[in-house]
Design an enzyme around this catalytic site. Structure first.
Site, PDB file in Angstrom:
ATOM      1  N   TYR A 439     -25.714   9.205 -14.780  1.00  0.00           N
ATOM      2  CA  TYR A 439     -25.478  10.568 -14.935  1.00  0.00           C
ATOM      3  C   TYR A 439     -24.338  11.213 -14.126  1.00  0.00           C
ATOM      4  O   TYR A 439     -24.125  10.742 -13.246  1.00  0.00           O
ATOM      5  CB  TYR A 439     -26.645  11.659 -15.102  1.00  0.00           C
ATOM      6  CG  TYR A 439     -27.736  12.036 -14.053  1.00  0.00           C
ATOM      7  CD1 TYR A 439     -28.807  12.448 -14.392  1.00  0.00           C
ATOM      8  CD2 TYR A 439     -27.407  11.489 -12.812  1.00  0.00           C
ATOM      9  CE1 TYR A 439     -29.648  12.637 -13.168  1.00  0.00           C
ATOM     10  CE2 TYR A 439     -28.271  11.824 -11.827  1.00  0.00           C
ATOM     11  CZ  TYR A 439     -29.232  12.640 -11.960  1.00  0.00           C
ATOM     12  OH  TYR A 439     -30.100  12.583 -11.030  1.00  0.00           O
ATOM     13  N   GLU A 440     -23.693  12.048 -14.571  1.00  0.00           N
ATOM     14  CA  GLU A 440     -22.304  12.776 -13.949  1.00  0.00           C
ATOM     15  C   GLU A 440     -21.274  11.946 -13.850  1.00  0.00           C
ATOM     16  O   GLU A 440     -20.548  11.719 -13.144  1.00  0.00           O
ATOM     17  CB  GLU A 440     -22.794  13.382 -12.543  1.00  0.00           C
ATOM     18  CG  GLU A 440     -23.751  14.348 -12.400  1.00  0.00           C
ATOM     19  CD  GLU A 440     -23.613  15.283 -13.466  1.00  0.00           C
ATOM     20  OE1 GLU A 440     -22.651  15.833 -14.076  1.00  0.00           O
ATOM     21  OE2 GLU A 440     -24.888  16.085 -14.099  1.00  0.00           O
ATOM     22  N   GLY A 441     -21.172  10.886 -14.820  1.00  0.00           N
ATOM     23  CA  GLY A 441     -20.216   9.889 -14.895  1.00  0.00           C
ATOM     24  C   GLY A 441     -20.853   8.357 -14.421  1.00  0.00           C
ATOM     25  O   GLY A 441     -21.269   8.524 -13.326  1.00  0.00           O
TER      26      GLY A 441
END
Length: 601
Positions: A439-441
């Site tokens: 998550y968050e890239g």
């Protein structure tokens, strides 16, 4: 089941000796902060993490959040812990005093946040996202929005989220379809579905402030047509009281591999007339605004990798001290000894310990440069520090989280068969850690950002690319040369010099091929991110070793410094040698990544 103990001694060492706490507390804006205050903060935060948050962590894993008819009940103890967290002022610590925060340096708040995340990643996600939303609104929102929403968000009375991902879009934000229709009163009606919304619905606070990416009717296609909107769960009256429920609902929460106590929501906006929201900043610039929150989150997710690694190490160490099984190789004493005496168990523990300490050094060093970039009176120093923050943010996020998956897996291995059994608690750290590289890239997104925007596309006035990375490489090479000339630490110097050379060679290759062979460059991007993390981590560990040696030479009898020397030497001998292999994969391995026809997969 072990009890979390904040590693305050190592935190103090990194803060003071590597990250420059004394210099940072002397910057304009931090006059009321000093090292004595920071010592007290660390001690009290460690107690809160150990006594309040850690006890609810395993319970939250066993009984996660529950969603019924759009309402979410959090895991046992989480509501009470969050309320106490806010009442005792921890939630407000990172924010500006203008909105009721304490305005402490990033360096200090990052260290304290490590404790929350070690005690429970699921718990730490809620204040992390709220503070990220606070930053986004503070930087880009109107004065009216700031006045209406930020004081309660800073206090933790209201929490915040970010709503990016949609079912059809995933990480491709250009494909989002959520709509925002302007109204005569200046508000907007928001409709659409967002997925993977961390703490998107819960019962720990009275209101939830969603930051939502959506498109206006006349928006251009792609990421250039995305705007950012503030959409509260409950509308807020002019006097600050809560009004009617907005037209948004939690459709469900995900059943996940880990972080069970963190409700991950599917949010539906506008099932009736449309959820009422307000534009943040200018139209069609929402993605740039959201990056304020995303970059905050990426650094904090990297900190999660550090935190869960520390927790898994403590858990494995406690087991290795207690578990008795088999006689250590070569031990003929006949004494019963715990498995800590077995060479391979010691190897695994040293791997966990040294990599965790390297991650802490990197994360805090970057946090220190965040403070220098925002508060140093010299513009040139601000620019240098910001460049280092920009360069290393994807490394903190990607390398720390990828390392955490390996480190928490090693924690299970130390437990042997019982590590695979949930009751021992070792498996939770592995399961919780597994989301952090995603998550968050994802790691690939971080790596592509690193070799693209932060390396190949970075140009100075002379047209040179990758100049920030080259400057950092030169700084690391200089330390390596100094250590080579140092009789006591020459082995560390040679290991670091070889690793830095490998990083320089890989960097040169990427800069030469990025434009002409972009797929070949991208094929080695993740390897380059890991290479950067290992070498920069090794550089900071080598700095730590020299500092520790100097303290011992000055007469200190603190065993901490002896341990720091040993841990740095282990990292140099077992982690830095990977640099050559990673560099070889980057410079010579792209063809094997790309050559296989699709039909042969």
């Amino acid at each position: 089941m072990s009890t979390y103990i904040a590693p305050v001694r190592d935190m103090r060492f990194v803060l003071n000796e590597l990250a420059g706490l004394e210099e940072i507390t002397g910057l304009p804006g931090f006059e009321e902060t000093d090292t004595e205050l920071v010592e007290a903060i660390l001690d009290e935060a460690g107690k809160f993490a150990a006594e309040v948050i850690d006890p609810i962590n395993a319970k939250g894993d066993r009984q996660g959040a529950v969603c019924k008819d759009g309402e979410v009940t959090t895991s046992p103890g989480y509501k009470e812990a969050f309320q106490l967290f806010c009442e005792t002022g921890w939630h407000a610590m990172p924010a500006s005093p203008e909105y009721g925060g304490q305005g402490l340096p990033h360096l200090v708040t990052m260290a304290v946040s490590e404790m929350w995340k070690s005690a429970s990643i699921a718990f730490g996600l809620c204040p992390m996202l709220t503070n990220g939303a606070v930053e986004a609104i503070a930087h880009h929102g109107s004065d009216a929005l700031k006045a209406k929403y930020l004081p309660n968000m800073v206090a933790g009375v209201w929490t915040g989220t970010m709503n990016l991902t949609e079912p059809q879009a995933g990480s491709d934000l250009a494909a989002i379809r959520s709509k925002a229709v302007p109204q005569a009163d200046g508000s907007y009606r928001i409709s659409g579905t967002k997925i993977f919304i961390t703490w998107g619905e819960h019962d720990v606070a009275e209101n939830i402030i969603h930051l939502v990416l959506a498109r206006l009717p006349d928006a251009p296609p792609g990421v250039k047509g995305i705007s950012l909107f503030l959409v509260p769960k409950f509308l807020v009256n002019d006097d600050g009281s809560l009004g009617a429920r907005n037209d948004l609902v939690c459709a469900s929460i995900e059943h996940k591999l880990g972080i069970h106590a963190s409700p991950t929501a599917v949010m539906s906006f506008g099932e009736k007339d449309g959820a009422i929201g307000w534009l943040i900043g200018e139209a069609n610039k929402g993605l740039a605004y959201m990056f304020t929150m995303m970059n905050h989150a990426r650094l904090n997710i990297g900190m999660e990798g550090l935190s869960v690694s520390e927790r898994a190490y403590q858990h494995a160490l406690a087991y290795a001290r207690e578990r008795v099984q088999g006689a250590p190789i070569g031990d003929r004493s006949g004494q019963v000894k715990p498995i800590l005496h077995h060479p391979d168990v010691r190897r695994m523990l040293m791997d966990m310990k040294s990599r965790t300490e390297a991650m802490r050094a990197l994360s805090y060093w970057v946090a220190g440069h965040m403070d220098l970039a925002s508060h140093h009176p010299d513009a040139a120093q601000q620019a240098r520090s910001q460049a280092y923050v920009d360069l290393l943010t994807p490394v903190v996020k990607g390398w720390c989280t990828e390392s955490a998956v390996e480190i928490t897996s090693t924690g299970i291995q130390i437990h042997g068969g019982v590590g695979f059994v949930e009751e021992t608690g070792a498996a939770q750290y592995f399961r919780d850690a597994r989301i952090t590289p995603i998550y968050e890239g994802t790691t690939a997104i971080q790596a592509n950002d690193l070799i693209g925007r932060k390396l190949a596309r970075e140009k100075n006035e002379a047209g040179e690319t990758g100049f920030t990375a080259r400057a950092l490489h030169a700084e690391m090479a200089a330390l390596a040369a100094e250590l080579v000339a140092d009789g006591q630490l020459a082995d560390l110097g040679h290991a670091l010099a070889t690793a830095v050379q490998a990083l320089q060679e890989a960097t040169t290759w990427l800069l030469q091929h990025y434009d002409s062979e972009p797929q070949a460059a991208a094929a080695g991007a993740v390897a380059y991110l890991k290479l950067t993390g290992i070498v920069v981590g090794g550089w900071l560990m080598a700095r730590s070793a020299r500092i520790a040696r100097d303290h011992l030479a000055a007469g200190s009898s603190d065993d901490f410094y002896k341990a720091k020397l040993s841990t740095a030497r282990y990292f140099a001998q077992h982690q830095l040698p990977q640099a050559g292999g990673l560099a070889a994969a980057i410079t010579g391995g792209s063809s094997s990544v790309l050559e296989l026809p699709e039909s042969l997969f």
